[in-house]
Design a protein around this motif. Structure first.
Motif, mmCIF file in Angstrom:
data_model
loop_
_atom_site.group_PDB
_atom_site.id
_atom_site.type_symbol
_atom_site.label_atom_id
_atom_site.label_comp_id
_atom_site.label_asym_id
_atom_site.label_seq_id
_atom_site.Cartn_x
_atom_site.Cartn_y
_atom_site.Cartn_z
ATOM 1 N N THR A 1 0.824 -1.218 0.000
ATOM 2 C CA THR A 1 0.000 0.000 0.000
ATOM 3 C C THR A 1 0.856 1.265 0.000
ATOM 4 O O THR A 1 0.311 2.365 -0.011
ATOM 5 N N ASN A 2 2.167 1.121 0.017
ATOM 6 C CA ASN A 2 3.043 2.282 -0.083
ATOM 7 C C ASN A 2 3.524 2.500 -1.513
ATOM 8 O O ASN A 2 4.442 3.261 -1.750
ATOM 9 N N SER A 3 2.914 1.806 -2.450
ATOM 10 C CA SER A 3 3.262 1.988 -3.858
ATOM 11 C C SER A 3 2.104 2.701 -4.546
ATOM 12 O O SER A 3 1.238 3.272 -3.901
ATOM 13 N N ILE A 4 2.099 2.641 -5.860
ATOM 14 C CA ILE A 4 1.027 3.232 -6.657
ATOM 15 C C ILE A 4 0.252 2.091 -7.290
ATOM 16 O O ILE A 4 0.838 1.178 -7.867
ATOM 17 N N TRP A 5 -1.059 2.140 -7.162
ATOM 18 C CA TRP A 5 -1.915 1.146 -7.799
ATOM 19 C C TRP A 5 -2.614 1.812 -8.975
ATOM 20 O O TRP A 5 -3.189 2.890 -8.837
ATOM 21 N N LEU A 6 -2.573 1.168 -10.118
ATOM 22 C CA LEU A 6 -3.310 1.633 -11.289
ATOM 23 C C LEU A 6 -4.310 0.542 -11.665
ATOM 24 O O LEU A 6 -3.926 -0.554 -12.056
ATOM 25 N N PHE A 7 -5.576 0.858 -11.475
ATOM 26 C CA PHE A 7 -6.650 -0.088 -11.783
ATOM 27 C C PHE A 7 -7.069 0.070 -13.236
ATOM 28 O O PHE A 7 -7.256 1.186 -13.716
ATOM 29 N N VAL A 8 -7.243 -1.056 -13.901
ATOM 30 C CA VAL A 8 -7.816 -1.086 -15.244
ATOM 31 C C VAL A 8 -8.949 -2.097 -15.157
ATOM 32 O O VAL A 8 -8.716 -3.294 -15.012
ATOM 33 N N CYS A 9 -10.188 -1.594 -15.200
ATOM 34 C CA CYS A 9 -11.317 -2.470 -14.897
ATOM 35 C C CYS A 9 -12.476 -2.261 -15.864
ATOM 36 O O CYS A 9 -12.942 -1.137 -16.057
ATOM 37 N N SER A 10 -12.923 -3.354 -16.435
ATOM 38 C CA SER A 10 -14.117 -3.307 -17.269
ATOM 39 C C SER A 10 -15.351 -3.468 -16.390
ATOM 40 O O SER A 10 -15.254 -3.905 -15.245
ATOM 41 N N THR A 11 -16.486 -3.085 -16.932
ATOM 42 C CA THR A 11 -17.759 -3.264 -16.232
ATOM 43 C C THR A 11 -18.447 -4.477 -16.837
ATOM 44 O O THR A 11 -18.499 -4.642 -18.045
ATOM 45 N N HIS A 12 -18.953 -5.325 -15.967
ATOM 46 C CA HIS A 12 -19.562 -6.588 -16.390
ATOM 47 C C HIS A 12 -21.037 -6.580 -16.007
ATOM 48 O O HIS A 12 -21.412 -6.037 -14.971
ATOM 49 N N GLY A 13 -21.863 -7.193 -16.828
ATOM 50 C CA GLY A 13 -23.276 -7.327 -16.494
ATOM 51 C C GLY A 13 -23.946 -5.981 -16.292
ATOM 52 O O GLY A 13 -23.771 -5.052 -17.071
ATOM 53 N N ALA A 14 -24.684 -5.861 -15.202
ATOM 54 C CA ALA A 14 -25.437 -4.642 -14.893
ATOM 55 C C ALA A 14 -24.636 -3.744 -13.954
ATOM 56 O O ALA A 14 -25.076 -3.402 -12.865
ATOM 57 N N GLY A 15 -23.421 -3.387 -14.388
ATOM 58 C CA GLY A 15 -22.584 -2.508 -13.584
ATOM 59 C C GLY A 15 -21.730 -3.240 -12.571
ATOM 60 O O GLY A 15 -21.216 -2.630 -11.640
ATOM 61 N N ASP A 16 -21.538 -4.522 -12.762
ATOM 62 C CA ASP A 16 -20.809 -5.356 -11.809
ATOM 63 C C ASP A 16 -19.314 -5.371 -12.087
ATOM 64 O O ASP A 16 -18.858 -5.038 -13.177
ATOM 65 N N PHE A 17 -18.576 -5.830 -11.068
ATOM 66 C CA PHE A 17 -17.149 -6.063 -11.226
ATOM 67 C C PHE A 17 -16.945 -7.417 -11.909
ATOM 68 O O PHE A 17 -17.681 -8.363 -11.635
ATOM 69 N N PRO A 18 -15.934 -7.540 -12.748
ATOM 70 C CA PRO A 18 -15.602 -8.849 -13.312
ATOM 71 C C PRO A 18 -15.226 -9.836 -12.197
ATOM 72 O O PRO A 18 -14.761 -9.443 -11.129
ATOM 73 N N ASP A 19 -15.415 -11.115 -12.484
ATOM 74 C CA ASP A 19 -15.157 -12.161 -11.488
ATOM 75 C C ASP A 19 -13.753 -12.112 -10.903
ATOM 76 O O ASP A 19 -13.575 -12.365 -9.712
ATOM 77 N N ASN A 20 -12.738 -11.780 -11.720
ATOM 78 C CA ASN A 20 -11.365 -11.851 -11.216
ATOM 79 C C ASN A 20 -11.022 -10.767 -10.195
ATOM 80 O O ASN A 20 -10.059 -10.908 -9.452
ATOM 81 N N ILE A 21 -11.808 -9.698 -10.112
ATOM 82 C CA ILE A 21 -11.505 -8.639 -9.149
ATOM 83 C C ILE A 21 -12.516 -8.595 -7.997
ATOM 84 O O ILE A 21 -12.279 -7.939 -6.989
ATOM 85 N N GLN A 22 -13.609 -9.320 -8.108
ATOM 86 C CA GLN A 22 -14.630 -9.297 -7.045
ATOM 87 C C GLN A 22 -14.081 -9.670 -5.671
ATOM 88 O O GLN A 22 -14.390 -8.983 -4.680
ATOM 89 N N PRO A 23 -13.253 -10.722 -5.533
ATOM 90 C CA PRO A 23 -12.733 -11.042 -4.188
ATOM 91 C C PRO A 23 -11.903 -9.905 -3.592
ATOM 92 O O PRO A 23 -11.988 -9.630 -2.393
ATOM 93 N N PHE A 24 -11.120 -9.229 -4.427
ATOM 94 C CA PHE A 24 -10.304 -8.111 -3.945
ATOM 95 C C PHE A 24 -11.184 -6.947 -3.483
ATOM 96 O O PHE A 24 -10.944 -6.367 -2.425
ATOM 97 N N ILE A 25 -12.197 -6.636 -4.254
ATOM 98 C CA ILE A 25 -13.120 -5.564 -3.872
ATOM 99 C C ILE A 25 -13.815 -5.937 -2.560
ATOM 100 O O ILE A 25 -13.984 -5.092 -1.670
ATOM 101 N N SER A 26 -14.179 -7.194 -2.405
ATOM 102 C CA SER A 26 -14.804 -7.660 -1.153
ATOM 103 C C SER A 26 -13.851 -7.507 0.024
ATOM 104 O O SER A 26 -14.275 -7.128 1.122
#
Length: 150
Positions: free
Chosen positions: A46-71
């Motif tokens: 968390t002391n670095s820089i994070w650059l998110f590149v994320c598509s929107t899936h379904g009805a505004g949902d997060f793609p499956d591969n990032i859902q656990p991280f968002i949770s």
């Protein structure tokens, strides 16, 4: 130079292609990068820089591969005040949930006190069939924030 972690949220691979392309550009500029397609909060600096590149899936949902991280972020609510980040959202403006996943990541990180570098990019794939091109144009301005004293 900076250490930058590119975190993808991708269903069909478009976000991964954009992240890989930007990773190459960052490394050409002397930055150290890592592209992560299945992020785990306990393994990220968390002391670095994070650059998110994320598509929107379904009805505004997060793609499956990032859902656990968002949770993880939502449940643990870590103090991310040391974190700097950027967001690129990919979506189709013909949907009312255009780039909702990118917008929601941006809002979540802001609520956890992370500091956004530059403006979020929302790429409309109906206008940019090669999202890497739109991301590269945005990147020219965004990377200036990597050297500024914030």
């Amino acid at each position: 130079m900076s250490n930058i972690t590119l975190i993808t949220g991708s269903t069909l691979g478009g976000a991964e292609y954009v992240a890989d392309h930007l990773s190459e550009l960052l490394e050409q500029d002397g930055h150290s990068t890592e592209v992560i397609n299945h992020a785990n909060l306990s393994e990220l600096n968390t002391n670095s820089i994070w650059l998110f590149v994320c598509s929107t899936h379904g009805a505004g949902d997060f793609p499956d591969n990032i859902q656990p991280f968002i949770s993880q972020l939502t449940a643990q609510k870590p103090d991310l005040s040391a974190l700097k980040y950027g967001v690129i959202g990919l979506g189709d403006s013909s949907y009312d949930t255009f780039c909702a996943a990118g917008i929601n990541i941006d809002n979540l990180l802001n609520s956890l006190h992370a500091m956004k570098l530059g403006e979020r990019l929302d790429v409309d794939i109906s206008q940019h069939s090669v999202p890497e091109d739109a991301a590269e144009s945005w990147f020219v301005e965004w990377k200036k924030h990597l050297c500024s004293k914030n």
